[in-house]
Design an enzyme around this catalytic site. Structure first.
Site, PDB file in Angstrom:
ATOM      1  N   ASN A  10     -67.530  88.173  47.775  1.00 26.80           N
ATOM      2  CA  ASN A  10     -67.245  89.163  46.744  1.00 26.80           C
ATOM      3  C   ASN A  10     -67.968  88.729  45.471  1.00 26.80           C
ATOM      4  O   ASN A  10     -67.636  87.683  44.901  1.00 26.80           O
ATOM      5  CB  ASN A  10     -65.738  89.237  46.512  1.00 26.80           C
ATOM      6  CG  ASN A  10     -65.356  90.308  45.509  1.00 26.80           C
ATOM      7  OD1 ASN A  10     -66.169  90.749  44.703  1.00 26.80           O
ATOM      8  ND2 ASN A  10     -64.101  90.728  45.549  1.00 26.80           N
ATOM      9  N   PRO A  11     -68.941  89.501  44.994  1.00 27.77           N
ATOM     10  CA  PRO A  11     -69.752  89.056  43.850  1.00 27.77           C
ATOM     11  C   PRO A  11     -68.988  88.995  42.533  1.00 27.77           C
ATOM     12  O   PRO A  11     -69.426  88.347  41.582  1.00 27.77           O
ATOM     13  CB  PRO A  11     -70.866  90.106  43.779  1.00 27.77           C
ATOM     14  CG  PRO A  11     -70.248  91.339  44.373  1.00 27.77           C
ATOM     15  CD  PRO A  11     -69.351  90.831  45.472  1.00 27.77           C
ATOM     16  N   THR A  12     -67.813  89.632  42.467  1.00 27.93           N
ATOM     17  CA  THR A  12     -67.059  89.640  41.213  1.00 27.93           C
ATOM     18  C   THR A  12     -65.944  88.611  41.186  1.00 27.93           C
ATOM     19  O   THR A  12     -65.335  88.389  40.135  1.00 27.93           O
ATOM     20  CB  THR A  12     -66.454  91.034  40.962  1.00 27.93           C
ATOM     21  OG1 THR A  12     -65.516  91.340  41.999  1.00 27.93           O
ATOM     22  CG2 THR A  12     -67.537  92.098  40.946  1.00 27.93           C
ATOM     23  N   GLY A  68     -61.326  86.208  46.817  1.00 30.16           N
ATOM     24  CA  GLY A  68     -59.881  86.071  46.683  1.00 30.16           C
ATOM     25  C   GLY A  68     -59.164  86.358  47.991  1.00 30.16           C
ATOM     26  O   GLY A  68     -59.789  86.590  49.031  1.00 30.16           O
ATOM     27  N   ASP A  69     -57.823  86.349  47.926  1.00 34.30           N
ATOM     28  CA  ASP A  69     -57.036  86.598  49.133  1.00 34.30           C
ATOM     29  C   ASP A  69     -57.312  87.984  49.715  1.00 34.30           C
ATOM     30  O   ASP A  69     -57.196  88.184  50.926  1.00 34.30           O
ATOM     31  CB  ASP A  69     -55.544  86.448  48.832  1.00 34.30           C
ATOM     32  CG  ASP A  69     -55.142  84.983  48.639  1.00 34.30           C
ATOM     33  OD1 ASP A  69     -55.864  84.100  49.125  1.00 34.30           O
ATOM     34  OD2 ASP A  69     -54.108  84.733  47.999  1.00 34.30           O
ATOM     35  N   GLY A  70     -57.685  88.940  48.873  1.00 37.12           N
ATOM     36  CA  GLY A  70     -58.020  90.275  49.364  1.00 37.12           C
ATOM     37  C   GLY A  70     -59.251  90.259  50.255  1.00 37.12           C
ATOM     38  O   GLY A  70     -59.294  90.926  51.300  1.00 37.12           O
ATOM     39  N   ASP A 222     -46.438  77.983  64.570  1.00 35.78           N
ATOM     40  CA  ASP A 222     -45.235  77.953  65.400  1.00 35.78           C
ATOM     41  C   ASP A 222     -44.855  79.320  65.962  1.00 35.78           C
ATOM     42  O   ASP A 222     -43.871  79.462  66.684  1.00 35.78           O
ATOM     43  CB  ASP A 222     -44.052  77.365  64.632  1.00 35.78           C
ATOM     44  CG  ASP A 222     -43.675  78.180  63.400  1.00 35.78           C
ATOM     45  OD1 ASP A 222     -44.349  79.182  63.114  1.00 35.78           O
ATOM     46  OD2 ASP A 222     -42.701  77.801  62.710  1.00 35.78           O
ATOM     47  N   GLU A 282     -51.866  93.335  48.278  1.00 36.12           N
ATOM     48  CA  GLU A 282     -52.336  94.711  48.146  1.00 36.12           C
ATOM     49  C   GLU A 282     -51.326  95.667  48.780  1.00 36.12           C
ATOM     50  O   GLU A 282     -50.567  95.294  49.676  1.00 36.12           O
ATOM     51  CB  GLU A 282     -53.708  94.881  48.822  1.00 36.12           C
ATOM     52  CG  GLU A 282     -54.799  93.964  48.296  1.00 36.12           C
ATOM     53  CD  GLU A 282     -55.193  94.257  46.858  1.00 36.12           C
ATOM     54  OE1 GLU A 282     -54.965  95.403  46.413  1.00 36.12           O
ATOM     55  OE2 GLU A 282     -55.714  93.348  46.183  1.00 36.12           O
TER      56      GLU A 282
END
Length: 337
Positions: A10-12, A68-70, A222, A282
């Site tokens: 992600n470039p941003t 990021g996590d997105g 688990d 999200e």
């Protein structure tokens, strides 16, 4: 023949640090033996997910999610349904980077994060699948519903970029007075909770929103979610729980918490109250929602020294993993009939 790797970035993210560090990141993977290329995500919806699917279809050996996590969530969704899934590495450049914490990947130094590949360690991680009336989606860290999930929706993108976690804390403090209770019914492996709640967490790791003790006894791989139902519905109770959370995870013993392990969760509201579902930060549809755990479904690069693992799956063959996956799906289908 050299293995192939693809960096999806992600470039941003991280105030554009990934883009500036890309030559050094590429060199890390090249030096480790991968023919490595890069793909810059676009404004097209699900750009990272579509590219990850293409990489799986073309049988890349490694996909690196840089952002990021997105971005990581999209990459996971892109490869989750493939018969042969590439190994996944992450380079965290977002705001909270919860998944990086779980995998012991350095945060704040993108090249150091890339160099985790040099340890040649990996773990097969559980992922979750959530189904609502509007969509089905995989997630790698957290499904949530209730008050705290509103924070992710209400923090503007420019605040996330400029101020990082501080933006979430500021918005969270602003929203605290608006804590409300929702009548819910939550089914899980060992029972049913029916009553008022301000928050429901369905967690795959021990790190949520920057807190690393939200599931202090979590064992990776688990096959179980950590289900946390927060019954507290006023500001004083919530702040007391946060204090216990920050004190070595003692919140799990509070009478205002339902805390259990489960492979499946079904949550719905009682009445006509709307309840939004948050998936890895999200919006993921509205309740009712069904969460299903896919045990050890994706091989993730990480620093496994010190991780609390269910089993060491490093030597498991892909055929064994696929057989186990098919068995899990069959068992879940039988349970739903």
């Amino acid at each position: 023949m050299r293995k192939r790797a693809r960096i999806i970035y992600n470039p941003t993210s991280g105030r554009e640090q990934v883009k500036r560090s890309l030559p050094d990141i590429l060199k890390v993977y090249e030096d480790f033996g991968y023919d490595t290329s890069a793909y810059c995500t676009t404004t097209e919806p699900l750009s990272a997910q579509k590219e990850a699917k293409r990489c799986a279809d073309e049988q890349f050996d490694l996909v690196i999610a840089a952002g990021g996590d997105g971005t990581i969530n999209e990459v996971i969704n892109g490869i989750a349904v493939a018969e042969k899934r590439p190994k996944v590495a992450i380079i965290p450049a977002g705001t909270t980077n919860d998944y990086a914490r779980a995998l012991h990947v350095p945060r704040g130094n993108l090249v150091a994060a890339a160099k985790v590949i040099e340890k040649d360690q990996s773990v097969f991680m559980d992922i979750g699948k959530v189904s609502t009336a509007s969509e089905e989606r995989f997630f790698m860290n957290i499904g949530a519903a209730g008050f705290l999930s509103e924070v992710s929706y209400e923090v503007p993108a420019n605040m996330k970029s400029l101020f990082g976690s501080l933006a979430y804390f500021a918005k969270g403090a602003e929203l605290l007075p608006r804590i409300g209770k929702v009548p819910v019914r939550v089914e899980y492996d060992d029972g049913v909770y029916e009553g008022q709640a301000s928050m429901v967490f369905v967690a795959l790791t021990n790190s949520v929103g920057g807190f690393e003790e939200i599931a202090p006894d979590k064992t990776l791989g688990d096959g179980k979610f950590t289900l946390i139902i927060v019954k507290a519905t006023n500001l004083v109770e919530i702040m007391r729980l946060v204090t216990l959370l920050m004190n070595d995870g003692k919140h799990i013993n509070s009478p205002n918490i339902v805390y259990t392990k489960t492979s499946k969760v079904v949550t719905e509201t009682i009445g006509d109250r709307k309840l939004m579902i948050n998936i890895d930060g999200e919006y993921g549809g509205d309740a009712p929602a069904t969460f299903i755990n896919y045990r050890q479904h994706i091989e993730m690069v990480g620093d496994i020294d010190g991780m609390k693992l269910d089993i060491d799956t490093r030597d498991a063959t892909m055929e064994e993993k696929e057989t186990d996956f098919i068995k899990q799906v069959s068992e879940l289908e039988e349970q739903s009939q």
